[in-house]
Design an enzyme around this catalytic site. Structure first.
Site, mmCIF file in Angstrom:
data_model
loop_
_atom_site.group_PDB
_atom_site.id
_atom_site.type_symbol
_atom_site.label_atom_id
_atom_site.label_comp_id
_atom_site.label_asym_id
_atom_site.label_seq_id
_atom_site.Cartn_x
_atom_site.Cartn_y
_atom_site.Cartn_z
ATOM 1 N N SER A 29 46.901 15.829 -12.198
ATOM 2 C CA SER A 29 47.861 14.462 -12.482
ATOM 3 C C SER A 29 49.139 15.012 -12.226
ATOM 4 C CB SER A 29 47.773 14.251 -13.853
ATOM 5 O OG SER A 29 46.522 14.333 -14.438
ATOM 6 N N HIS A 60 46.049 8.595 -10.556
ATOM 7 C CA HIS A 60 45.155 9.626 -10.040
ATOM 8 C C HIS A 60 44.847 8.780 -8.603
ATOM 9 C CE1 HIS A 60 43.956 12.204 -13.305
ATOM 10 N NE2 HIS A 60 44.701 11.346 -14.017
ATOM 11 N N HIS A 82 37.077 12.380 -13.689
ATOM 12 C CA HIS A 82 37.016 13.139 -14.914
ATOM 13 C C HIS A 82 35.853 12.612 -15.812
ATOM 14 C CE1 HIS A 82 41.413 13.416 -14.017
ATOM 15 N NE2 HIS A 82 41.435 14.493 -14.883
ATOM 16 N N TYR A 84 35.801 12.020 -19.111
ATOM 17 C CA TYR A 84 36.263 10.953 -20.068
ATOM 18 C C TYR A 84 36.140 9.620 -19.384
ATOM 19 C CZ TYR A 84 40.969 11.294 -17.871
ATOM 20 O OH TYR A 84 41.886 11.447 -17.212
ATOM 21 N N GLU A 85 36.273 9.633 -17.878
ATOM 22 C CA GLU A 85 36.007 8.003 -17.322
ATOM 23 C C GLU A 85 34.573 7.607 -17.401
ATOM 24 O OE1 GLU A 85 38.750 7.908 -13.443
ATOM 25 O OE2 GLU A 85 38.235 9.932 -13.712
ATOM 26 N N ALA A 112 46.971 19.560 -15.089
ATOM 27 C CA ALA A 112 47.996 19.508 -16.240
ATOM 28 C C ALA A 112 47.248 19.723 -17.617
ATOM 29 C CB ALA A 112 48.498 18.088 -16.387
ATOM 30 N N MET A 210 41.603 18.512 -19.866
ATOM 31 C CA MET A 210 40.171 17.563 -19.725
ATOM 32 C C MET A 210 39.474 17.636 -18.636
ATOM 33 S SD MET A 210 42.120 14.178 -21.487
ATOM 34 C CE MET A 210 43.304 14.275 -22.932
ATOM 35 N N SER A 211 39.930 18.772 -17.814
ATOM 36 C CA SER A 211 39.172 18.779 -16.327
ATOM 37 C C SER A 211 39.009 20.141 -16.010
ATOM 38 C CB SER A 211 40.063 18.454 -15.344
ATOM 39 O OG SER A 211 41.200 19.227 -15.264
ATOM 40 N N ASN A 234 52.773 19.969 -22.066
ATOM 41 C CA ASN A 234 53.164 19.560 -23.347
ATOM 42 C C ASN A 234 52.530 20.803 -24.181
ATOM 43 O OD1 ASN A 234 50.564 17.999 -22.456
ATOM 44 N ND2 ASN A 234 50.382 18.457 -24.735
ATOM 45 N N HIS A 246 51.059 9.960 -21.919
ATOM 46 C CA HIS A 246 50.526 10.299 -20.610
ATOM 47 C C HIS A 246 51.781 10.239 -19.748
ATOM 48 C CE1 HIS A 246 47.954 10.449 -17.278
ATOM 49 N NE2 HIS A 246 48.515 9.232 -16.614
HETATM 50 N N1 HPA Z 1 45.390 18.295 -24.184
HETATM 51 C C1 HPA Z 1 44.391 17.829 -23.303
HETATM 52 N N2 HPA Z 1 44.509 17.139 -22.014
HETATM 53 C C2 HPA Z 1 45.975 17.640 -21.777
HETATM 54 C C3 HPA Z 1 47.037 17.777 -22.399
HETATM 55 C C4 HPA Z 1 46.651 18.291 -23.951
HETATM 56 O O1 HPA Z 1 47.402 18.360 -24.671
HETATM 57 N N3 HPA Z 1 48.203 17.778 -21.808
HETATM 58 C C5 HPA Z 1 47.743 17.304 -20.601
HETATM 59 N N4 HPA Z 1 46.361 17.250 -20.540
#
Ligand code: HPA
Length: 271
Positions: A29, A60, A82, A84-85, A112, A210-211, A234, A246
């Site tokens: 991302s 994306h 992903h 989660y999709e 990310a 998450m990837s 972050n 996001h």
């Molecule tokens: N957690 C999970 N996935 C992420 C995060 C996070 O803090 N930041 C960017 N992708």
């Protein structure tokens, strides 16, 4: 699945005629800028590739970009699938199977993610040393097709040490700051709870996302060498004081993208 992969690869192979990439990059991302430095580009939208899953998430883009970097053929995935999709693990990792069929030998995965190690800051680039799979699933579950790989693959070096060492040398050479760490992967799509982050940090993770892990597992299974670079966008829940967004994640990724691109380009030229 084997025949489907062959069909997808054939479609791509026919379209890219002059290219013969051995190196592929998966762009996370906000990290899509790498394609800007590629020359003589060709684009193939995922939707036109037979048997390819389709991308849904905002921000994306879903396409393959073929191009040259200092004369080296590169295959870039702009946008990944992903878990989660709602995709299955096999769908998430499908492009990696196709890459192998196309002759890819080295894969650079980027993402990310959230920082757990408090030595990190948003914007930090982290070389991934190892992973912790917290998806509760695994792309290799199911009947094993030996044409792809062995039933019980070794995972002692999911990120190839030789590539990590090379990446470090090159970063020092061009003055890019980086850290090293362990990446834990959760399904998402919610950003983890503070208690989960304490638990995940206690298990030895420096960052969480998450990837990346599904693709890394399958690349190793298929005999493709992997290098992973995570962009800390972050600090993870409970470590950072404000709530996640996001938009902010993508904003920080875009800022870090310049350094990441310079670094990845240099790595591609030298591996
Ligand atoms: N957690 C999970 N996935 C992420 C995060 C996070 O803090 N930041 C960017 N992708």
């Amino acid at each position: 699945m084997y025949d489907k992969v062959v069909e997808s690869a054939k479609y791509i192979g026919d379209k890219i005629g002059n290219f013969n990439p051995k190196i592929a990059v998966i762009l996370g991302s906000g990290l899509g800028n790498l394609v800007d430095v590629l020359e003589d580009k060709e684009y193939i939208n995922y939707e036109e590739i037979p048997n390819f899953p389709q991308s849904t998430v905002e921000g994306h883009e879903g396409r393959l970009v073929l191009g040259k970097l200092k004369g080296i053929d590169v295959l870039a995935m702009q946008g990944r699938f992903h878990y989660y999709e709602g995709y299955t693990m096999k769908e998430v990792t499908y492009p990696v199977y196709v890459m192998q069929q196309l002759g890819i030998e080295k894969l650079i995965v980027t993402n990310a993610c959230g920082g757990i190690n408090t030595d990190f800051n948003p914007g930090t680039l982290m070389l991934i040393k190892d992973f912790i799979n917290l998806f509760g699933d695994n792309p290799l579950i199911g009947v094993n097709d030996k044409r792809f790989g062995t039933r019980f693959p070794d995972m002692s070096e999911p990120y190839k040490l030789e590539l990590i060492d090379k990446a470090k040398l090159l970063a020092d050479e061009i003055g890019i700051d980086y850290k090293e760490g362990v990446y834990a992967g959760c399904t998402g799509p919610y950003y983890e709870t503070a208690a989960e982050i304490v638990a995940i940090g206690g298990q030895g993770a420096d960052a969480v996302g998450m990837s990346t892990i599904p693709e890394t597992i399958v690349a190793n299974y298929l005999g493709i060498d992997v290098l992973g670079i995570a962009c800390i966008t972050n600090m993870a829940t409970g470590i950072q004081k404000h709530k996640h967004s996001h938009e902010k994640v993508v904003e920080i990724a875009k800022k870090a993208s310049a350094d990441l691109c310079t670094w990845v380009a240099k790595i591609i030229e030298n591996i």
